[in-house]
Design a protein around this motif. Structure first.
Motif, PDB file in Angstrom:
ATOM      1  N   GLU A 172      15.530  77.564  -0.935  1.00 20.28           N
ATOM      2  CA  GLU A 172      15.142  77.478   0.159  1.00 20.28           C
ATOM      3  C   GLU A 172      14.539  78.268   0.710  1.00 20.28           C
ATOM      4  OE1 GLU A 172      17.936  77.149   4.573  1.00 20.28           O
ATOM      5  OE2 GLU A 172      17.453  79.308   3.295  1.00 20.28           O
ATOM      6  N   ARG A 173      13.378  77.809   1.285  1.00 18.45           N
ATOM      7  CA  ARG A 173      11.864  77.674   1.960  1.00 18.45           C
ATOM      8  C   ARG A 173      11.947  77.971   3.242  1.00 18.45           C
ATOM      9  NH1 ARG A 173       9.139  77.146  -3.629  1.00 18.45           N
ATOM     10  NH2 ARG A 173      10.319  75.079  -3.447  1.00 18.45           N
ATOM     11  N   ILE A 174      11.904  78.971   4.279  1.00 22.10           N
ATOM     12  CA  ILE A 174      11.618  78.437   5.670  1.00 22.10           C
ATOM     13  C   ILE A 174      10.586  79.147   5.855  1.00 22.10           C
ATOM     14  CG2 ILE A 174      12.602  78.509   7.660  1.00 22.10           C
ATOM     15  CD1 ILE A 174      15.404  78.628   6.520  1.00 22.10           C
ATOM     16  N   PHE A 175       9.784  78.420   7.149  1.00 26.20           N
ATOM     17  CA  PHE A 175       7.789  78.996   6.941  1.00 26.20           C
ATOM     18  C   PHE A 175       8.375  79.081   9.190  1.00 26.20           C
ATOM     19  CE2 PHE A 175       7.554  77.538   3.274  1.00 26.20           C
ATOM     20  CZ  PHE A 175       6.524  78.120   2.529  1.00 26.20           C
ATOM     21  N   GLN A 176       8.252  79.935   9.704  1.00 24.86           N
ATOM     22  CA  GLN A 176       8.524  79.964  11.190  1.00 24.86           C
ATOM     23  C   GLN A 176       7.185  79.374  11.355  1.00 24.86           C
ATOM     24  OE1 GLN A 176      11.850  79.996  12.717  1.00 24.86           O
ATOM     25  NE2 GLN A 176      10.570  79.142  14.082  1.00 24.86           N
ATOM     26  N   PHE A 177       6.704  78.293  11.859  1.00 21.57           N
ATOM     27  CA  PHE A 177       4.945  78.235  12.772  1.00 21.57           C
ATOM     28  C   PHE A 177       5.742  78.399  13.881  1.00 21.57           C
ATOM     29  CE2 PHE A 177       4.470  75.931   8.943  1.00 21.57           C
ATOM     30  CZ  PHE A 177       3.330  76.384   8.848  1.00 21.57           C
ATOM     31  N   PRO A 178       4.828  78.302  15.450  1.00 20.92           N
ATOM     32  CA  PRO A 178       4.616  79.073  16.964  1.00 20.92           C
ATOM     33  C   PRO A 178       5.686  78.119  17.456  1.00 20.92           C
ATOM     34  CG  PRO A 178       2.570  79.490  16.111  1.00 20.92           C
ATOM     35  CD  PRO A 178       3.799  78.606  14.635  1.00 20.92           C
ATOM     36  N   LYS A 179       5.711  77.375  16.993  1.00 18.31           N
ATOM     37  CA  LYS A 179       6.212  75.602  17.502  1.00 18.31           C
ATOM     38  C   LYS A 179       7.348  74.657  16.479  1.00 18.31           C
ATOM     39  CE  LYS A 179       3.307  74.678  20.965  1.00 18.31           C
ATOM     40  NZ  LYS A 179       2.494  74.295  21.975  1.00 18.31           N
ATOM     41  N   LYS A 180       7.280  75.249  15.431  1.00 20.81           N
ATOM     42  CA  LYS A 180       8.773  74.294  14.410  1.00 20.81           C
ATOM     43  C   LYS A 180       8.622  75.217  13.890  1.00 20.81           C
ATOM     44  CE  LYS A 180       7.874  70.077  16.179  1.00 20.81           C
ATOM     45  NZ  LYS A 180       8.831  69.122  16.430  1.00 20.81           N
ATOM     46  N   LYS A 181      10.676  75.399  13.178  1.00 15.87           N
ATOM     47  CA  LYS A 181      10.543  75.610  11.136  1.00 15.87           C
ATOM     48  C   LYS A 181      10.279  74.853  10.670  1.00 15.87           C
ATOM     49  CE  LYS A 181      13.883  78.020  12.014  1.00 15.87           C
ATOM     50  NZ  LYS A 181      16.180  78.444  11.917  1.00 15.87           N
ATOM     51  N   ARG A 182       9.565  75.459   9.283  1.00 20.30           N
ATOM     52  CA  ARG A 182       9.511  74.215   8.415  1.00 20.30           C
ATOM     53  C   ARG A 182      10.687  74.360   7.054  1.00 20.30           C
ATOM     54  NH1 ARG A 182       8.567  69.349  11.046  1.00 20.30           N
ATOM     55  NH2 ARG A 182       7.132  69.247  12.322  1.00 20.30           N
ATOM     56  N   TYR A 183      10.699  74.074   5.975  1.00 22.32           N
ATOM     57  CA  TYR A 183      10.703  73.663   5.041  1.00 22.32           C
ATOM     58  C   TYR A 183      10.347  73.262   3.473  1.00 22.32           C
ATOM     59  CZ  TYR A 183      15.272  74.430   7.950  1.00 22.32           C
ATOM     60  OH  TYR A 183      16.281  75.010   8.798  1.00 22.32           O
ATOM     61  N   PHE A 184      10.699  73.991   2.588  1.00 18.25           N
ATOM     62  CA  PHE A 184      10.412  73.511   1.385  1.00 18.25           C
ATOM     63  C   PHE A 184      10.998  73.588   0.524  1.00 18.25           C
ATOM     64  CE2 PHE A 184       6.117  74.286  -2.080  1.00 18.25           C
ATOM     65  CZ  PHE A 184       6.587  73.085  -2.645  1.00 18.25           C
ATOM     66  N   ASN A 185      12.309  72.804   0.359  1.00 21.55           N
ATOM     67  CA  ASN A 185      12.860  72.870  -0.805  1.00 21.55           C
ATOM     68  C   ASN A 185      13.287  72.818  -2.046  1.00 21.55           C
ATOM     69  OD1 ASN A 185      14.330  74.138   1.488  1.00 21.55           O
ATOM     70  ND2 ASN A 185      16.233  73.424   1.912  1.00 21.55           N
ATOM     71  N   ALA A 186      13.766  72.764  -2.565  1.00 21.22           N
ATOM     72  CA  ALA A 186      14.379  72.597  -3.817  1.00 21.22           C
ATOM     73  C   ALA A 186      15.430  72.823  -5.012  1.00 21.22           C
ATOM     74  CB  ALA A 186      13.007  73.377  -5.052  1.00 21.22           C
ATOM     75  N   LEU A 187      15.602  72.247  -6.077  1.00 27.58           N
ATOM     76  CA  LEU A 187      16.541  72.695  -7.140  1.00 27.58           C
ATOM     77  C   LEU A 187      16.313  72.418  -8.448  1.00 27.58           C
ATOM     78  CD1 LEU A 187      19.947  73.157  -6.588  1.00 27.58           C
ATOM     79  CD2 LEU A 187      20.303  70.669  -7.170  1.00 27.58           C
ATOM     80  N   MET A 188      16.314  73.161  -9.070  1.00 24.35           N
ATOM     81  CA  MET A 188      15.433  73.611 -10.485  1.00 24.35           C
ATOM     82  C   MET A 188      16.593  73.792 -11.650  1.00 24.35           C
ATOM     83  SD  MET A 188      12.674  76.582  -9.958  1.00 24.35           S
ATOM     84  CE  MET A 188      11.156  75.964  -8.586  1.00 24.35           C
ATOM     85  N   SER A 189      16.626  73.155 -12.799  1.00 27.97           N
ATOM     86  CA  SER A 189      17.780  72.853 -13.428  1.00 27.97           C
ATOM     87  C   SER A 189      17.054  73.618 -14.943  1.00 27.97           C
ATOM     88  CB  SER A 189      18.892  72.476 -13.360  1.00 27.97           C
ATOM     89  OG  SER A 189      17.609  70.553 -13.894  1.00 27.97           O
ATOM     90  N   LEU A 190      17.766  73.411 -15.744  1.00 24.36           N
ATOM     91  CA  LEU A 190      17.019  73.447 -17.375  1.00 24.36           C
ATOM     92  C   LEU A 190      17.066  72.780 -18.159  1.00 24.36           C
ATOM     93  CD1 LEU A 190      15.453  75.706 -19.182  1.00 24.36           C
ATOM     94  CD2 LEU A 190      17.822  76.168 -20.159  1.00 24.36           C
ATOM     95  N   ASP A 191      15.725  72.308 -19.478  1.00 24.59           N
ATOM     96  CA  ASP A 191      15.949  71.550 -19.826  1.00 24.59           C
ATOM     97  C   ASP A 191      16.068  71.991 -21.284  1.00 24.59           C
ATOM     98  OD1 ASP A 191      15.705  68.990 -21.520  1.00 24.59           O
ATOM     99  OD2 ASP A 191      14.716  67.459 -20.316  1.00 24.59           O
ATOM    100  N   SER A 192      16.717  72.037 -22.303  1.00 24.64           N
ATOM    101  CA  SER A 192      16.220  73.285 -22.838  1.00 24.64           C
ATOM    102  C   SER A 192      16.117  72.412 -24.276  1.00 24.64           C
ATOM    103  CB  SER A 192      17.711  73.739 -23.620  1.00 24.64           C
ATOM    104  OG  SER A 192      18.812  72.896 -23.077  1.00 24.64           O
ATOM    105  N   ASN A 193      16.435  71.225 -24.516  1.00 19.64           N
ATOM    106  CA  ASN A 193      15.332  70.306 -25.573  1.00 19.64           C
ATOM    107  C   ASN A 193      14.204  70.563 -25.388  1.00 19.64           C
ATOM    108  OD1 ASN A 193      18.462  69.945 -26.456  1.00 19.64           O
ATOM    109  ND2 ASN A 193      18.468  67.391 -25.214  1.00 19.64           N
ATOM    110  N   GLU A 194      13.521  69.717 -24.140  1.00 20.53           N
ATOM    111  CA  GLU A 194      12.189  70.433 -23.702  1.00 20.53           C
ATOM    112  C   GLU A 194      11.631  71.845 -23.632  1.00 20.53           C
ATOM    113  OE1 GLU A 194      10.413  67.301 -24.202  1.00 20.53           O
ATOM    114  OE2 GLU A 194      12.451  66.155 -24.314  1.00 20.53           O
ATOM    115  N   ASP A 195      12.311  72.283 -23.200  1.00 20.97           N
ATOM    116  CA  ASP A 195      12.074  74.019 -23.090  1.00 20.97           C
ATOM    117  C   ASP A 195      11.717  73.909 -21.920  1.00 20.97           C
ATOM    118  OD1 ASP A 195      11.887  76.166 -23.811  1.00 20.97           O
ATOM    119  OD2 ASP A 195      10.065  76.143 -24.716  1.00 20.97           O
TER     120      ASP A 195
END
Length: 203
Positions: free
Chosen positions: A89-112
């Motif tokens: 969860e990444r939150i950027f607090q601009f003067p008039k807006k709160k913006r997000y840049f969210n993600a969900l990561m997991s591992l693919d061990s077969n593909e490294d």
């Protein structure tokens, strides 16, 4: 063991010690930090409507600026399929807006590689490769990417991709982490870029 320790293997211990601590992510103990983005910038103005649409999914945003306060929380979890995941969860607090840049990561061990689903619900998928530089920095590069439309994932040729390069390191003299992320496209050039510093809340 965090997905980052798994993907890097022995390389993990070549990271700067504070980066090792940051990416260890023991169960039940999220990494939380606050800081300031020196700059947040984007590409051509005609892309702004697309970035504004992305705010509905907490994925990208049209605002730009300097000295933007932000916070980050990385939390380990177990997914429905039993795989280890890390929520960003990444939150950027601009003067008039709160913006997000969210993600969900997991591992693919077969593909490294690490699987990165961006947005909530996921709108974009990118495979990520992780490296450790000779200076002990964490470096991340994107590989294959797909557009996510519900249960359908559409592969993107490189000409339509947002190619990610990230570099994170620790500045010991000031007790801060430094991050620089650039997303580019082969035709358009820079799509999105941010650079800033942050300090862990509970180290």
């Amino acid at each position: 063991m965090s997905i980052y320790k798994q993907i890097l293997g022995d390389q993990f211990y070549q990271l700067q010690p504070m980066l090792q601590k940051r990416y260890a992510l023991p169960d039940g103990k999220p990494f939380k930090a606050t800081g300031t983005m020196k700059k947040i910038s984007g590409g051509p103005k005609w892309l702004l409507p697309l970035f504004l649409l992305g705010t509905r999914w907490k994925f990208l945003f049209p605002e730009q600026g300097e000295r933007i306060p932000f916070s980050i929380v990385n939390s380990s979890r177990i997914g429905a399929n039993g795989e280890n995941q890390v929520h960003w969860e990444r939150i950027f607090q601009f003067p008039k807006k709160k913006r997000y840049f969210n993600a969900l990561m997991s591992l693919d061990s077969n593909e490294d590689i690490v699987k990165d689903y961006l947005g909530e619900p996921s709108l974009f998928y990118s495979e990520l490769a992780f490296f450790v530089s000779k200076e002990g920095h964490m470096q991340i590069e994107s590989r294959k990417q797909r557009l996510v439309l519900g249960l359908i994932e559409i592969p993107l040729s490189r000409i339509f991709q947002g190619i990610v390069q990230a570099n994170e390191y620790y500045i010991e003299e000031r007790d801060v982490f430094s991050i620089h992320v650039v997303i580019t496209n082969p035709l358009i050039g820079i799509l999105f870029e941010y650079e800033g510093e942050f300090r862990a809340n509970d180290f």
